[in-house]
Design a protein around this motif. Structure first.
Motif, PDB file in Angstrom:
ATOM      1  N   VAL A  90       0.729  -1.204   0.336  1.00 49.02           N
ATOM      2  CA  VAL A  90      -0.273   0.041  -0.311  1.00 49.02           C
ATOM      3  C   VAL A  90       0.821   1.485  -0.044  1.00 49.02           C
ATOM      4  O   VAL A  90       0.808   2.446  -0.662  1.00 49.02           O
ATOM      5  N   LEU A  94       1.913   3.992  -2.709  1.00 49.62           N
ATOM      6  CA  LEU A  94       1.003   5.950  -2.832  1.00 49.62           C
ATOM      7  C   LEU A  94       2.298   6.062  -3.007  1.00 49.62           C
ATOM      8  O   LEU A  94       1.643   7.299  -3.647  1.00 49.62           O
ATOM      9  N   GLY A 107      -5.899   9.137   6.200  1.00 49.52           N
ATOM     10  CA  GLY A 107      -6.630   7.656   6.252  1.00 49.52           C
ATOM     11  C   GLY A 107      -8.046   7.990   7.641  1.00 49.52           C
ATOM     12  O   GLY A 107      -7.096   8.820   8.552  1.00 49.52           O
ATOM     13  N   THR A 131      -5.739  11.617  -2.058  1.00 47.40           N
ATOM     14  CA  THR A 131      -6.217   9.858  -2.103  1.00 47.40           C
ATOM     15  C   THR A 131      -7.166  10.067  -0.204  1.00 47.40           C
ATOM     16  O   THR A 131      -6.683  10.783   0.511  1.00 47.40           O
ATOM     17  N   LEU A 133      -7.535   6.894   2.715  1.00 45.67           N
ATOM     18  CA  LEU A 133      -7.245   5.696   2.963  1.00 45.67           C
ATOM     19  C   LEU A 133      -8.610   5.262   3.701  1.00 45.67           C
ATOM     20  O   LEU A 133      -8.957   5.549   4.822  1.00 45.67           O
ATOM     21  N   LEU A 135      -9.343   3.386   6.924  1.00 46.71           N
ATOM     22  CA  LEU A 135      -7.986   1.635   7.355  1.00 46.71           C
ATOM     23  C   LEU A 135      -9.229   1.067   8.561  1.00 46.71           C
ATOM     24  O   LEU A 135     -10.090   1.771   9.324  1.00 46.71           O
ATOM     25  N   SER A 173      -9.198   3.767  -1.227  1.00 44.84           N
ATOM     26  CA  SER A 173      -8.262   3.107  -1.049  1.00 44.84           C
ATOM     27  C   SER A 173      -9.752   2.694   0.108  1.00 44.84           C
ATOM     28  O   SER A 173      -9.247   3.044   1.639  1.00 44.84           O
ATOM     29  N   THR A 174      -9.704   1.316   0.235  1.00 50.44           N
ATOM     30  CA  THR A 174     -10.421   0.707   1.573  1.00 50.44           C
ATOM     31  C   THR A 174      -9.027  -0.953   1.887  1.00 50.44           C
ATOM     32  O   THR A 174      -9.370  -1.116   1.015  1.00 50.44           O
ATOM     33  N   VAL A 175      -9.064  -0.395   2.630  1.00 52.43           N
ATOM     34  CA  VAL A 175      -7.691  -1.366   3.136  1.00 52.43           C
ATOM     35  C   VAL A 175      -7.643  -1.640   4.897  1.00 52.43           C
ATOM     36  O   VAL A 175      -7.788  -1.188   5.582  1.00 52.43           O
ATOM     37  N   TYR A 194       1.471   2.087   6.866  1.00 48.30           N
ATOM     38  CA  TYR A 194       0.323   2.026   5.365  1.00 48.30           C
ATOM     39  C   TYR A 194       0.823   3.208   4.517  1.00 48.30           C
ATOM     40  O   TYR A 194      -0.025   2.844   3.528  1.00 48.30           O
ATOM     41  N   ALA A 196      -0.705   6.449   5.729  1.00 45.46           N
ATOM     42  CA  ALA A 196      -1.810   7.278   5.888  1.00 45.46           C
ATOM     43  C   ALA A 196      -0.527   8.281   7.381  1.00 45.46           C
ATOM     44  O   ALA A 196      -1.088   7.670   8.231  1.00 45.46           O
TER      45      ALA A 196
END
Length: 420
Positions: A90, A94, A107, A131, A133, A135, A173-175, A194, A196
């Motif tokens: 990830v 990024l 994040g 962006t 994320l 999380l 994005s889903t993580v 990750y 963020a």
């Protein structure tokens, strides 16, 4: 590998290992979960599959972590490769997409399902982000009853991702973060690993009014009943509602080692739990570590182990729960005993024979047990030096060399009447 002692990891420790293997935490963090960490250890799961080798130099040098075998996955949205990605992957993605002068990724730690107000607040927060994320911290262990579990949390986060994509210009994005809280690291530190650096809890965007409304949800029914009925009548309505339980069920898997019974059983239990059904998983290897610790593998010990599993499963079902058990259970007499224990309580009993052929089980062998058994190192090994009595009374017969895990779970759920 034999020079290193083995450490069997709990579900929480497996979460920490997954973070370390993915580059989210340093290997040395793994040593913090043991008060007497050795200089090195082979880390295994409950099935004794060697997952990684941890080395801790005596001179205080840098700890190393060598992957040995992949961690066993399950099914459900939290296990989808598209969202369950290692931190280094990830982070690299990024970095490759960075533009000069672009703000750092935002994040958002999604620890509860977002409300409408949360969603609106996050949209406002993400309006100027390039962006985002999302999380989602999830644990392997079964959650306590009540809160939305890992599958539901991931599905809710995916819904939030859709809303952000539609209402902002951010790339979303889903993580999934494997998260147990072990190792002395914070969620914010893991989020930074990750990529963020600016990580904020979703709950920090929630207003006091929304928080109060959410906390009051468990009492909505009680309040409505109290408003509709006088006290004596309300007590009877509440009593009747509490007594409205599903009939208890024992789902008993049997099959050779490596047939896939434990994997299917774990996935089934996770899906039933996600549906809000009170489910207890009694996995054969885990039971051996606790309920049947000290028993051997001769016929009498095997029968005793299966009977103990059956007794506990029957107790779970007696009180309206679903017990999912997955021992080898090689003998018809032991399986008949478990069926009788369950049916004596009025519970439903479902025998599932995982009929995967011996040659397939042997080829899959993660632990090298079949090779050791054929070499004479393991006596009384089912399928090699000890018999397996094929059930003639199975309610379902499933061959996992023909059906995928998802198809196998769906087959059992359809038989139980719980398929979505």
């Amino acid at each position: 590998m034999t020079d290193f002692p083995a450490r069997v990891l709990s579900d929480d420790q497996l979460d920490l290992l997954e973070l370390a293997l993915g580059g989210a935490v340093a290997p040395s963090v793994l040593a913090t979960v043991w008060p007497d960490a050795p200089a090195g250890a082979v880390l295994t799961d409950a099935e004794n599959s060697p997952l990684a080798r941890l080395t801790l130099p005596a001179d205080g040098g840098r700890a190393t972590l060598e992957p040995l075998k992949p961690l066993a996955p399950a099914i459900g949205p939290q296990w989808d490769d598209a969202v369950r990605r290692p931190a280094r992957e990830v982070r690299a993605e990024l970095a490759a997409g960075d533009d000069a002068g672009a703000p750092d990724p935002l994040g958002l730690l999604v620890t509860e399902v977002p409300t409408r107000q949360d969603t609106d607040a996050v949209v406002a927060l993400a309006e100027h982000a390039r962006t985002v994320l999302l999380l989602v911290p999830v644990a392997r262990r079964t959650p306590a009853p009540g809160p939305v579990g890992a599958p539901g949390l991931v599905r809710a986060a995916a819904g939030l991702a859709v809303a952000l994509t539609e209402r902002t210009r951010a790339r979303v994005s889903t993580v999934v973060l494997p998260w147990s809280g072990l190792g002395g690291v914070t969620l914010e530190e893991v989020a930074a690993a990750y990529g963020a650096a600016d990580a904020r809890p979703l709950l920090a965007q929630r207003t006091a009014a929304t928080a109060t409304a959410v906390s009051g949800l468990p009492h909505v029914l009680d309040d409505a009943v109290a408003a509709l009925y006088p006290p004596a009548s309300a007590a009877e309505v509440v009593r009747a509602a509490a007594a409205d339980r599903r009939r208890g069920t024992v789902v008993f898997f049997t099959g050779l080692s490596g047939s896939g019974k434990s994997t299917v059983a774990r996935a089934l239990a996770a899906e039933l739990e996600d549906d809000g059904l009170r489910t207890t998983l009694l996995d054969g290897d885990a039971v051996r570590h606790h309920l049947s610790k000290g028993l051997g593998f001769d016929r009498e010990s095997r029968e005793t182990n299966v009977e103990r599993i059956g007794y506990v499963a029957a107790l779970v079902a007696k009180h309206g729960g679903i017990a999912v058990a997955a021992p080898i259970a090689p003998f018809a007499s032991g399986r008949a005993t478990v069926r009788a224990l369950a049916e004596e309580t009025g519970a439903r009993f479902v025998l599932v024979h995982i009929s995967t052929p011996l040659e397939v089980c042997e080829a899959r062998d993660r632990k090298g047990l079949y090779a050791r058994a054929r070499a004479g190192e393991i006596p009384d090994f089912t399928g090699i030096s000890s018999p397996y009595e094929t059930p003639d009374d199975a309610d379902l017969v499933i061959d996992t060399s023909v059906l995928s895990m998802e198809e196998a779970v769906s087959t059992v759920r359809t038989h139980l009447g719980t398929a979505g």
